[in-house]
Design an enzyme around this catalytic site. Structure first.
Site, PDB file in Angstrom:
ATOM      1  N   LEU A   1      79.804   7.895  71.143  1.00 20.20           N
ATOM      2  CA  LEU A   1      79.005   8.408  70.199  1.00 20.20           C
ATOM      3  C   LEU A   1      79.100   9.376  69.590  1.00 20.20           C
ATOM      4  O   LEU A   1      79.942  10.209  69.829  1.00 20.20           O
ATOM      5  CB  LEU A   1      77.451   8.393  70.854  1.00 20.20           C
ATOM      6  CG  LEU A   1      77.133   6.981  71.824  1.00 20.20           C
ATOM      7  CD1 LEU A   1      75.708   7.560  72.660  1.00 20.20           C
ATOM      8  CD2 LEU A   1      76.353   5.831  70.681  1.00 20.20           C
TER       9      LEU A   1
ATOM     10  N   SER B   1      84.544   4.405  66.323  1.00 18.86           N
ATOM     11  CA  SER B   1      85.019   2.896  66.574  1.00 18.86           C
ATOM     12  C   SER B   1      84.151   2.072  67.382  1.00 18.86           C
ATOM     13  O   SER B   1      84.413   1.883  68.518  1.00 18.86           O
ATOM     14  CB  SER B   1      86.434   3.101  67.146  1.00 18.86           C
ATOM     15  OG  SER B   1      86.560   3.972  68.091  1.00 18.86           O
TER      16      SER B   1
END
Lengths: 194, 194
Positions: free
Chosen positions: B21, B94
Site C-alpha cells: 500500500l 503494483s
C-alpha cells in the site's frame, strides 16, 4: 590478452545511437554488431523499434510529440543500461535533432551518434518493405523523408555511407571507433572482417 | 575477501520487487537499501514511481489498464537491467497480482517479490502524505486500499511487517535473503545493522 581478461576491463558502457531513414540499414547493422560484441564478452542490449514500441510506447503514434516521447523513452532506458556497463544500442529513426541532442546531454555514459546516411533516393529505390511506395501513394501518413522531416546530425561521431559500403565495412568503422575510445578491447574490429 | 573481489563474483543481477500500500514503506526501504548495496560494489538501479511515471509513463492514469501498463514497463526495464547484472529495484504499489506474476514469469533473472505488509489501518493512521484523508473524502479517485483494490501476494519471497519492524530490521531481512541466494556477498547483512 584473452577476451575474458579484456571483458572485466571494459565495462564502461556506452550508447550507440543509430539514426537515419527507414531502410538505411540501422537495424541490419545493429543486429550484425550485437552478437559480435557479445562474443567478445561484452554486455549488449539492442533497443529496437518494434520491441520498444510494444513494451514501452504502446499507444503512441507518429506525430512529432509521440515520436519525441518514444525516442526519449529509448534514451532513458539506454542511459540506465549504459551507466551500468552495458553497450546500449538504439536503432530507431529518431528524426529530430533536438531530441537526439537532449538524450546526448542527459547521457551519463559516452553517447555515440551514428548517422546511417543512405540517401533518400537509394532507400526509396530499394524500398525493401514497400513502405516508400505506400507513403508516396498517401497510404502512410507522417512517413519520415516523404511526408515528415528527417533532420540529419550536424556533428555525428560517425557517418556510415551504407549506400556504398558493405555491412562489414560499416560495422568495422563502428568497431574501430569504439576501439579508439577504449570502449571495447583493442583488435575487436578484426571480427567484423571475419 | 574484499568487497572489490566479491563484486566481480556477484554480477548475477536480480529484481527486488517491493509491493504494498501507499505509505507502507516501499520507497523508504528501497532508498535505504540502494546506497548500502552500492557501497558493497554492486550495481543497483531504483525504479521509483515518480521517475518512472515521468520518463516512461507520462500520460497514464490510475485505471486498471493504465496501472498495468505502467507496472509492465517497470518490469520490462527491470528485466533488461537485471539480466545485465544489475540489482533492479521496483517500489511501485503494483496492486494487481496477475501483472506481478506476469513480470515474474518473464524475468530472466531471479525475481524476488517483497510484500511490504503494513496493514491499511496503520498506513491510514500514519497518513504521512495526507493521501488517505483525501481518498476517504473522495478527493482522490482510484486510491489503492480505499477505492481501488490491493491484491496481496500469495507466495512472496519475503514479507516485511513494517508496522512493527524497524527499517533496519526489514532491510536486514532483505539482505539475509539475498545472501542465502548468493546474490550478494556473504556478510553484507551486517551493514544494515551498522
Amino acid at each position: 590478452m584473452s577476451a575474458h581478461t579484456d571483458m572485466s576491463a571494459h565495462t564502461t558502457g556506452c550508447i550507440l545511437w543509430f539514426t537515419g531513414l527507414s531502410g538505411a540499414g540501422k537495424s541490419t547493422l545493429a543486429e550484425f554488431l550485437t552478437p559480435l560484441l557479445r562474443e567478445l564478452g561484452l554486455k549488449v542490449e539492442l533497443l529496437d523499434g518494434d520491441e520498444v514500441r510494444e513494451n514501452l510506447s504502446k499507444g503512441l503514434g507518429f506525430s512529432k510529440e509521440d515520436r519525441d516521447t518514444n525516442v526519449r523513452r529509448i534514451g532513458f532506458v539506454a542511459n540506465l543500461l549504459a551507466r551500468n556497463g552495458v553497450i546500449a544500442i538504439s536503432a530507431a529513426i529518431s528524426p529530430y535533432r533536438s531530441i537526439r541532442d537532449e538524450i546526448r546531454s542527459r547521457s551519463q555514459a559516452p553517447f555515440i551518434e551514428i548517422h546511417v546516411a543512405a540517401p533518400l533516393a537509394t532507400v526509396e529505390e530499394r524500398d525493401t518493405k514497400g513502405l516508400y511506395a505506400k507513403a508516396r501513394a498517401g497510404l502512410l501518413k507522417q512517413f519520415t523523408g516523404i511526408s515528415d522531416p528527417y533532420e540529419e546530425p550536424l556533428h555525428p561521431e560517425l557517418t556510415l555511407h551504407t549506400d556504398r559500403e558493405s555491412i562489414e565495412e560499416s560495422a568495422t568503422k563502428v568497431l574501430l571507433y569504439l576501439e579508439s575510445k577504449h570502449l571495447i578491447p583493442q583488435g575487436s574490429s578484426a571480427r567484423a572482417r571475419g
